[in-house]
Design an enzyme around this catalytic site. Structure first.
Site, PDB file in Angstrom:
ATOM      1  CE  LYS A   1      -0.953  28.355  -3.025  1.00  0.00           C
ATOM      2  NZ  LYS A   1      -1.768  29.051  -4.039  1.00  0.00           N
TER       3      LYS A   1
ATOM      4  CE  LYS B   1       3.138  34.737  -1.969  1.00  0.00           C
ATOM      5  NZ  LYS B   1       2.664  33.410  -1.522  1.00  0.00           N
TER       6      LYS B   1
ATOM      7  CG  ASP C   1      -0.320  37.253  -6.460  1.00  0.00           C
ATOM      8  OD1 ASP C   1      -0.295  36.046  -6.773  1.00  0.00           O
ATOM      9  OD2 ASP C   1      -1.155  37.735  -5.677  1.00  0.00           O
TER      10      ASP C   1
ATOM     11  NE  ARG D   1      -3.196   0.576  -0.686  1.00  0.00           N
ATOM     12  CZ  ARG D   1      -3.600   0.640  -1.941  1.00  0.00           C
ATOM     13  NH1 ARG D   1      -3.323   1.718  -2.678  1.00  0.00           N
ATOM     14  NH2 ARG D   1      -4.238  -0.364  -2.494  1.00  0.00           N
TER      15      ARG D   1
ATOM     16  CD  GLU E   1       2.173  37.877  -3.505  1.00  0.00           C
ATOM     17  OE1 GLU E   1       2.073  36.652  -3.700  1.00  0.00           O
ATOM     18  OE2 GLU E   1       1.539  38.497  -2.632  1.00  0.00           O
TER      19      GLU E   1
END
Length: 286
Positions: free
Chosen positions: A138, A170, A225, A103, A203
């Site tokens: 992410k 950011k 962005d 698995r 950013e």
């Protein structure tokens, strides 16, 4: 493919041991109860889908961690184009060990192959441009190593691995710091104070913010962005090659080619790792 710095023997061992502990607990009681300890058998990894294979090398490490005497014969390498009916490898040895490893091997390879397949597809849409495809942070907690590795196998480029190997300012960093200049200058002072050498990326949300970055300087890359293609082209013209440019934010299969055509150097796509379909495959006794 050159192995990335994060893919160390120690990191692989830590990931595999943690994943096996999660799955096995105090024992694989299904295999222990149904299969004689001395039984030996073999199985092969059957591909039931089309795409790019990833995780075959990792599978070898998993089998060895479960049972060092398992013998794996590789037929297809990571990065190979696969189709329904292909056999990636065979494994032979103690039947209990094969079942215990099954698995984890499948969970890793199915998801890794899905990421590599998606990466290769989006990469193909950048043909004829200079843009390179980047991943993001992410990722699935505790599975980043495998997901970043899969992007490389699919032909993409890893962005920073974590918060420790690059400074990315950011929108929230900029807002909390009081503005572009304040955020950059504070980061530069931090690096000087701590003796670190880390690249700084900023950013930006508007052309005015891009201009502010140019005025301060001392950074590695500018992120653009959620800018429409027309605005991206203006940003490319404004920067005029002084810093690499990365387009980011909601870029999809339908828009990536147009974004690449604006002249940006990089395109980051979080969906490479957070929104993919795993490839179908199974480990079959034969």
């Amino acid at each position: 493919m050159q192995m990335p710095s994060y893919l160390t023997p120690e990191a692989l061992d830590t990931f595999i041991r943690s994943a096996l502990a999660e799955d096995i607990g105090d024992g694989d009681h299904s295999a222990l109860s149904a299969i004689p300890a001395e039984a030996r058998n073999r199985a092969h990894l059957l591909i039931k889908d089309e795409g790019v294979l990833a995780g075959a090398e990792l599978a070898h490490h998993i089998f060895r961690a479960v049972d060092a005497e398992l013998q794996v014969e590789q037929r297809l390498a990571d990065g190979a184009l696969v189709k329904h009916g292909d056999i990636a490898f065979t494994v032979e040895g103690r039947a209990q060990s094969i079942l215990t490893a099954e698995r984890l091997v499948l969970n890793c390879m199915q998801r890794m192959s899905g990421i590599a397949t998606r990466t290769a597809h989006l990469n193909s849409l950048l043909a004829g441009t200079k843009a390179r495809l980047l991943d993001t942070r992410k990722t699935t907690p505790n599975f980043r190593l495998c997901e970043k590795w899969s992007v490389l196998i699919g032909g993409g480029v890893n962005h920073r691995y974590g918060l420790f190997d690059m400074i990315i300012l950011k929108d929230n960093h900029v807002d909390y710091a009081g503005g572009i200049r304040q955020a950059i200058e504070a980061s530069q002072a931090y690096l000087t104070r701590t003796g670190r050498e880390l690249p700084i990326e900023v950013e930006t949300r508007t052309l005015a913010e891009v201009q502010q970055v140019l005025e301060v300087g001392g950074i590695e890359r500018i992120m653009l962005d959620n800018m429409a293609p027309a605005l991206l082209r203006e940003a490319v013209a404004l920067v005029a090659g002084r810093f690499p440019l990365e387009a980011s934010g909601g870029i999809t299969e339908e828009t990536i080619a147009e974004v690449a055509a604006t002249g940006v150097d990089y395109i980051s796509v979080g969906a490479l790792t957070h929104s993919i379909r795993s490839l179908d495959m199974s480990l079959k006794a034969f």
